[in-house]
Motif scaffolding. Structure first.
Motif, PDB file in Angstrom:
ATOM      1  N   ASP A 150       0.867  -1.170   0.000  1.00 53.62           N
ATOM      2  CA  ASP A 150       0.000   0.000   0.000  1.00 53.62           C
ATOM      3  C   ASP A 150       0.911   1.229   0.000  1.00 53.62           C
ATOM      4  O   ASP A 150       2.123   1.093   0.129  1.00 53.62           O
ATOM      5  CB  ASP A 150      -0.967   0.010   1.202  1.00 53.62           C
ATOM      6  CG  ASP A 150      -0.249  -0.051   2.531  1.00 53.62           C
ATOM      7  OD1 ASP A 150       0.650   0.782   2.783  1.00 53.62           O
ATOM      8  OD2 ASP A 150      -0.574  -0.949   3.339  1.00 53.62           O
ATOM      9  N   LYS A 151       0.342   2.412  -0.127  1.00 54.97           N
ATOM     10  CA  LYS A 151       1.181   3.610  -0.229  1.00 54.97           C
ATOM     11  C   LYS A 151       1.740   4.096   1.104  1.00 54.97           C
ATOM     12  O   LYS A 151       2.450   5.083   1.160  1.00 54.97           O
ATOM     13  CB  LYS A 151       0.453   4.725  -0.961  1.00 54.97           C
ATOM     14  CG  LYS A 151      -0.759   5.276  -0.280  1.00 54.97           C
ATOM     15  CD  LYS A 151      -1.374   6.341  -1.169  1.00 54.97           C
ATOM     16  CE  LYS A 151      -2.637   6.902  -0.596  1.00 54.97           C
ATOM     17  NZ  LYS A 151      -3.212   7.910  -1.491  1.00 54.97           N
ATOM     18  N   THR A 161       4.601   0.363  -6.762  1.00 50.52           N
ATOM     19  CA  THR A 161       3.425   1.177  -7.051  1.00 50.52           C
ATOM     20  C   THR A 161       2.217   0.253  -7.165  1.00 50.52           C
ATOM     21  O   THR A 161       2.341  -0.960  -7.029  1.00 50.52           O
ATOM     22  CB  THR A 161       3.638   2.030  -8.323  1.00 50.52           C
ATOM     23  OG1 THR A 161       2.568   2.977  -8.431  1.00 50.52           O
ATOM     24  CG2 THR A 161       3.694   1.192  -9.584  1.00 50.52           C
ATOM     25  N   ASP A 162       1.058   0.826  -7.420  1.00 52.41           N
ATOM     26  CA  ASP A 162      -0.155   0.019  -7.508  1.00 52.41           C
ATOM     27  C   ASP A 162      -0.149  -0.836  -8.779  1.00 52.41           C
ATOM     28  O   ASP A 162       0.572  -0.547  -9.735  1.00 52.41           O
ATOM     29  CB  ASP A 162      -1.401   0.896  -7.429  1.00 52.41           C
ATOM     30  CG  ASP A 162      -1.508   1.839  -8.604  1.00 52.41           C
ATOM     31  OD1 ASP A 162      -2.098   1.452  -9.632  1.00 52.41           O
ATOM     32  OD2 ASP A 162      -0.973   2.965  -8.518  1.00 52.41           O
ATOM     33  N   GLU A 163      -0.949  -1.880  -8.772  1.00 55.40           N
ATOM     34  CA  GLU A 163      -0.968  -2.837  -9.886  1.00 55.40           C
ATOM     35  C   GLU A 163      -1.358  -2.188 -11.206  1.00 55.40           C
ATOM     36  O   GLU A 163      -0.790  -2.496 -12.257  1.00 55.40           O
ATOM     37  CB  GLU A 163      -1.908  -4.003  -9.557  1.00 55.40           C
ATOM     38  CG  GLU A 163      -1.865  -5.107 -10.587  1.00 55.40           C
ATOM     39  CD  GLU A 163      -2.648  -6.347 -10.165  1.00 55.40           C
ATOM     40  OE1 GLU A 163      -2.841  -7.223 -11.027  1.00 55.40           O
ATOM     41  OE2 GLU A 163      -3.067  -6.448  -8.997  1.00 55.40           O
TER      42      GLU A 163
END
Length: 186
Positions: A150-151, A161-163
């Motif tokens: 998560d960030k 980073t996010d998927e």
């Protein structure tokens, strides 16, 4: 000459939160293609000269990119792709002759990173050719761009980073455009 560049920069000194910006050169102008938030090593970005195995920091510098890896069939990418198995590891034992190498199958290393993780952080990733040619013992290993937890959670030295954004970057990358990553200190 690189026609694709990924720039990673921490938001502040010793900060584990950062920004990824991807650029492609078209008609002699750099165009912004993908931009997103990322997390980096818990200790931020440090110079190559200060990097050591296990220091929880992301190494600054300019690097080529290696293969793309993941758990599923090849995604939409022009990059070399390795579908990970339960036998895949990345050696982080600085005394082992295969230090900082991807290996499929058993080895006698004292420590290594399991590539097919249960937390899906490596469901998709890109190898950063940090400390790869030549490999310098104890200068750090297994530096990737991968999916974040998560960030709010830093990495041990990778960029995450996010998927959605990692898919966009993987689809955008083209080995014919000699992509580079530039990891900058703030």
């Amino acid at each position: 000459m690189a026609l694709q560049i990924i720039i990673v920069k921490a938001k502040g000194k010793n900060d584990f939160k950062g920004i990824i910006k991807c650029y492609e050169k078209k008609k002699n102008k750099w165009k912004d293609t993908v931009s997103c938030e990322c997390v980096i090593g818990k200790k931020g970005i440090i110079p190559f000269k200060d990097k050591v195995e296990g220091d929880m920091a992301t190494p600054s510098g300019v690097y080529t990119l290696g293969f793309v890896f993941g758990y599923d069939n090849k995604p939409n990418t022009k990059m070399e792709y390795i579908r990970l198995t339960d036998k895949d590891i990345w050696i982080d034992d600085a005394c082992h002759p295969l230090y900082n190498q991807f290996v499929r199958g058993p080895v006698n290393a004292k420590s290594y990173e399991i590539m097919r993780r249960t937390d899906n952080l490596y469901k998709l990733g890109i190898v950063i050719n940090y400390n790869r040619e030549p490999v310098i013992k104890n200068k750090g290993s297994a530096i990737f761009i991968h999916i974040w937890e998560d960030k709010k959670t830093p990495t041990k030295g990778c960029i995450a980073t996010d998927e959605h954004h990692i898919k966009s970057i993987i689809e955008w990358l083209n080995p014919d455009k000699s992509p580079l990553i530039i990891i900058k200190q703030p």
